[in-house]
Structure formats: C-alpha cells, structure tokens
Design an enzyme around this catalytic site. Structure first.
Site, PDB file in Angstrom:
ATOM      1  N   GLY A 100       0.492   1.207  17.790  1.00  0.00           N
ATOM      2  CA  GLY A 100       1.313   1.860  16.775  1.00  0.00           C
ATOM      3  C   GLY A 100       1.174   1.261  15.389  1.00  0.00           C
ATOM      4  O   GLY A 100       0.469   0.272  15.176  1.00  0.00           O
ATOM      5  N   ARG A 103       2.174  -2.359  10.700  1.00  0.00           N
ATOM      6  CA  ARG A 103       2.429  -2.768   9.312  1.00  0.00           C
ATOM      7  C   ARG A 103       2.098  -1.645   8.338  1.00  0.00           C
ATOM      8  O   ARG A 103       1.734  -1.884   7.192  1.00  0.00           O
ATOM      9  CB  ARG A 103       1.651  -4.043   8.970  1.00  0.00           C
ATOM     10  N   ASP A 134       4.779  -9.684  11.280  1.00  0.00           N
ATOM     11  CA  ASP A 134       5.810  -9.468  10.265  1.00  0.00           C
ATOM     12  C   ASP A 134       5.682  -8.132   9.549  1.00  0.00           C
ATOM     13  O   ASP A 134       6.525  -7.771   8.723  1.00  0.00           O
ATOM     14  CB  ASP A 134       5.823 -10.612   9.249  1.00  0.00           C
ATOM     15  N   ARG A 192      -2.088   3.964   1.026  1.00  0.00           N
ATOM     16  CA  ARG A 192      -3.243   4.660   1.586  1.00  0.00           C
ATOM     17  C   ARG A 192      -2.955   6.163   1.655  1.00  0.00           C
ATOM     18  O   ARG A 192      -1.814   6.584   1.836  1.00  0.00           O
ATOM     19  CB  ARG A 192      -3.550   4.144   2.983  1.00  0.00           C
ATOM     20  N   ARG A 199      -5.137   9.003  15.076  1.00  0.00           N
ATOM     21  CA  ARG A 199      -6.284   8.270  15.634  1.00  0.00           C
ATOM     22  C   ARG A 199      -6.475   8.667  17.091  1.00  0.00           C
ATOM     23  O   ARG A 199      -5.578   9.254  17.710  1.00  0.00           O
ATOM     24  CB  ARG A 199      -5.998   6.762  15.587  1.00  0.00           C
ATOM     25  N   ASP A 269      -7.981   2.686  18.399  1.00  0.00           N
ATOM     26  CA  ASP A 269      -6.846   2.916  17.496  1.00  0.00           C
ATOM     27  C   ASP A 269      -7.272   2.873  16.039  1.00  0.00           C
ATOM     28  O   ASP A 269      -6.447   3.139  15.147  1.00  0.00           O
ATOM     29  CB  ASP A 269      -5.724   1.903  17.758  1.00  0.00           C
TER      30      ASP A 269
END
EC number: 2.7.7.-
Length: 520
Positions: A100, A103, A134, A192, A199, A269
């Site tokens: 998944g 980040r 993180d 982005r 994917r 992925d």
C-alpha cells in the site's frame, strides 16, 4: 488558486471502513482516507511550468500561499478527501502481502482540457500502510524523483510526472545504506502526477485474498476510466485489457533499454497498470555499457533487476498480473498466448529500437548479427553508452577507418583499450559502413534521425548528487539548471556541453552516484 477537482477513485470504489490512521491489514477496501501530516516550515523549491499548465494554473498561482499549503500537506483543498491506496506485491520475487501507499497520499483528481490527473504527495506522513516506517521523505530522494520523472517525459519515456518539490522544514532520520549509521536529513515532499497510480499490486492483493468481487470491481473501474475503448466488461474485454497492459509494459521497457535507464526495483507494486515508469527510487543510467549493472544496493548480490534482465522481469511481473486476473477469465490458454507474444514482440521491438539507434531504416537479415557484434565490442572495455551512441551519429560511411576516433571519447580508460580491442572495433566499423550502403539517407540525414533517439543529456547519478549536495548547503540553483537542461535532452545545447561528459572518477564508488538504497 482554483482547480477543477473531479475525484473518481475515492467516490466510485469502496473505502476502508476504519477511519483511524493505525497500521493494520485493510480488508474489503481499495483505499483508506487519511490526512497529510502538517509540516513545520514549508518552502517551495521548484514547480514545473508544464504541469501547472496541465491543471490550468499560472505562475502566480504557484507562488500563492494556498498553493504552498496544499502541496506541502498543510491544507486539504476544499471539498476533497485525501486517501492512500491498498495494494500488495511481489518484492524481489517473493510475495510480500499487503503493502500500500506507505508514504504517498493522493490529494485529489483534477480534470482540465479533458485530461484527468491524480495529484499525490510523496512523503506526506503515515498511513495505515506505513508498517514500521514514518511515511516521510528526504530532500535527497525527492530531488532525484522530481528531476527524473520530468527528464524521462522529455526523453519520450512513458512516465508519471511531477508538479512540485518542497522542503517541509522538518528533519527526518534515515539510514542511507542500511548499515546501522542513521542520520538526520532535510525533509521534503514531491507532488507526483499521473492519470492513475494503479499498480499490478492493486489487483494482486484482492486475488491473493480471494476477494473476486472486489477484484472485478477494481478491474471494471480501471477499464471504464483508463481503457474505455475496450468496451463493456466481459471475459473478452478482460483479455483485451491484459493484452494492452502487456503491450504498454513492453513499450516502456524498450524505452528504458534505449536510453540506458535502470529502474532498480521492479517489484510488482512498482509496475504501473498504464505502462508508466513509476516510483523513482534506486534508479540509474548506465555509465559504462553493462548488462549486469544494477544501481540498487539491496540487489547487489543477485542482481535481479540489472539492466539486461529488465525485459525478463517485466514478463515475470506480467505473469503475476495474469495470475491475479485469472479468476475473472478462468482460462489459462489465452493468457499464456498473450504472455508468449510478449517474448516474440520484445525481440522484434528491441531489434527495431537498435536499428533506430544505429540510423538503419531498411530491414536487413544480418542486422541482428551486426547489433550483437556491436554489443560484444561495447563490453570489451568500459564504454559510456550515452556518449558512444551520440558520437556514433557523426560517422560517415565513406570513411570507415575514422570510426574508432569518432567514438574513442566514450572509453573510460584508453589504457585498457588494447590493439586487439581496437581491431575488433575497426572490423565492426567496416561492417557498419558496408551496411549503411544499403540505406538511402545521406550521412547528415542519418545523423539527424539518430540524434532523435540517442539523447545527449541524461540525469546521470553524479549530476543528481551534485544538485543534492548543493541543496544540502541551501543552494537550490542547480536543481533548476538540471531541470532546464533535461527538458531538451536531444538538443546540442553547446552552452551546456559540460554535462555531456563521462562520470567523473570521484563518483565511481561514491554513495548516491554508483549504488543507492531503496531509501534513496
């Protein structure tokens, strides 16, 4: 700043029923709603003028406080609900389960001039898919992604794009080489942009969980919005869908091979369903021509994702996608026929690509042998791929003996080029000159065609590292210099000749220039 928001993904597909932002297995959902992390002292470093136009925004918009806040995660654009996607994947050949957007947070979708775009912040904080990480990004990796995605577009390589690069004002702890030496680095964000960030792994996760109903829902959504020309969902349409994904993936990898790009981490992925280059991590361009080179430290031992193996890995990944789609098709033979065609088509397309690089427009049965002989020569001594092919365009068929001198600047160390190696090159140039006699183009016409497929400027790792080093000192001018340079990779740009150069020796073994980790 006014955007024509047209959210589709998070309105038509099922959302995670759990709304707290805790790390967990997300079941029966395509995504989870999540809010970007607030940043301390955001600063916009660079914005792509071309991408601004795609959204109907102006330069003045890009300098506004609202633009800064939205694209650094400090403000959620009115009427939108950011989210992170759920997907799985095969990493280095092994099923990794749920992965998944760990980040990356999708902010919203924009439709402008009938073009649909998803805008996504990379490094925007934790999501349910962050596992133990993180969810943040550092300036180093953000510069590399921002510059490379735009550079690839101008090279003509199918790719996601980038709108903006920003500092967060926060410091982020990273262990660059995974060797137990973490250090704090400047935090950063890249916005982005892509028509979709779907994917292979988005489909694999539901197949692995035997959630055929949700798999069908996602595939039907994908066809409706991204492959509408294939028609209404049916078994035949699903096969057409897989066939087109296969063709797009093939086309993308052919372009990678053409310019000497190595993705470095071709996990399922990291494979776009639209056939776009996605997830710029430990990528690199070939310096010396070498089928065995990989830029990824994690891949150093087995070299699964080396330059010469990218076509095979693309096919391997497509097999995994075929397995994921099988529950909707329930026939092996037509899927296998499509996969078998990939092998044949790759050989054909690869030969065509190499003919174009050599300025050959007419087919000849001996071209494959000529190309194989060339590749053998390129491996005899360390030879810069980009410089070699760019200089080769200067070759004139009437003077085969001058061939070696035309390309000798591509050698990294002339002392390693023995008389025997030089003779092999002279033999190849004699054969190349003879082959060119079959062509109708003049030398100047052939040079023009070759210079359209053999770039003069690519984002070599040492160039990106120079920009990173300067940015770490607070000087961001080199980011823009490279951004402008790479917008015209096939042009001569005599004022930028310093960038048409082999990797300097200091960069041979420098971290960030030779090998990079997945945190890069």
């Amino acid at each position: 700043m006014k955007l024509q928001v047209n959210d589709i993904f998070n309105k038509e597909l099922p959302a995670d029923a759990v709304t707290d932002n805790s790390r967990r297995q997300v079941e029966h959902a395509c995504f989870s709603f999540v809010t970007p992390k607030q940043t301390a002292y955001p600063e916009m470093l660079h914005v792509s003028p071309e991408m601004l136009e795609q959204f109907g925004l102006s330069e003045a918009d890009s300098k506004s406080e609202s633009f800064l806040n939205v694209f650094t995660g400090n403000t959620v654009y009115p009427g939108t609900k950011p989210y992170a996607m759920c997907y799985g994947g095969h990493q280095f050949g092994n099923w990794a389960g749920q992965l998944g957007d760990g980040r990356a947070i999708n902010l919203f979708e924009v439709n402008h001039n009938n073009n649909q775009w998803v805008l996504q912040l990379k490094g925007a904080g934790e999501t349910p898919y962050s596992r133990t990480a993180d969810g943040l990004a550092v300036l180093r990796s953000s510069i590399r992604e921002y510059l490379c995605s735009e550079a690839m577009h101008h090279l003509g390589v199918p790719t996601t794009r980038a709108l903006s690069l920003a500092l967060t004002g926060d410091m982020v702890l990273r262990d660059v080489m995974y060797n137990g030496n973490p250090a704090y680095e400047k935090g950063a964000l890249v916005c982005r942009v892509s028509p979709s960030f779907l994917r292979f792994g988005n489909y694999e996760i539901f197949a692995a969980r035997q959630d055929v109903s949700l798999l069908k829902t996602l595939v039907d959504f994908t066809i409706k919005h991204h492959f509408p020309h294939l028609g209404q969902p049916s078994k035949d349409t699903y096969l057409k869908f897989f066939n087109e994904v296969t063709q797009r993936t093939l086309r993308m990898i052919i372009h990678w091979q053409r310019v000497g790009f190595v993705h470095g981490v071709m996990n399922t992925d990291n494979m776009s369903i639209l056939g776009l280059t996605i997830d710029y991590g430990p990528y690199g361009w070939l310096e010396g021509f070498d089928y065995g080179w990989t830029p990824n430290t994690t891949d150093r031992q087995h070299k699964r994702y080396r330059y010469g193996n990218q076509p095979n890995i693309g096919l391997w990944n497509l097999y995994k996608l075929a397995n994921a789609l099988y529950p909707l098709i329930e026939e092996v033979e037509p899927l296998e026929a499509i996969l078998d065609a990939f092998k044949v088509n790759f050989e054909t397309e690869s030969l065509t690509m190499m003919r174009n690089k050599l300025g050959l427009q007419m087919d000849d049965v001996f071209d494959a042998s000529l190309i194989q002989q060339l590749e053998d020569c390129l491996l005899l001594a360390e030879t810069d791929m980009t410089i070699f092919f760019r200089n080769l365009a200067k070759f004139e068929k009437e003077d085969a003996s001058a061939g070696f001198n035309i390309i000798k600047d591509a050698f990294y160390n002339m002392e390693t080029v023995s008389e025997d190696i030089k003779q092999k090159w002279n033999d190849w140039f004699a054969r190349y000159a003879s082959r060119l006699e079959l062509e109708t183009l003049s030398n100047s016409e052939r040079k023009k065609h070759m210079n359209l497929v053999n770039p003069k400027y690519v984002l070599r790792n040492y160039m990106a590292q120079l920009a990173i080093d300067e940015a770490d000192k607070g000087n961001y001018s080199l980011i823009d210099e490279l951004f402008q340079l790479l917008k015209q990779p096939y042009s001569e740009q005599p004022e930028n000749e310093k960038w048409f150069a082999k990797r300097p020796e200091w960069a041979r073994n420098k971290v960030g220039c030779s090998m990079l980790s997945c945190s890069s």
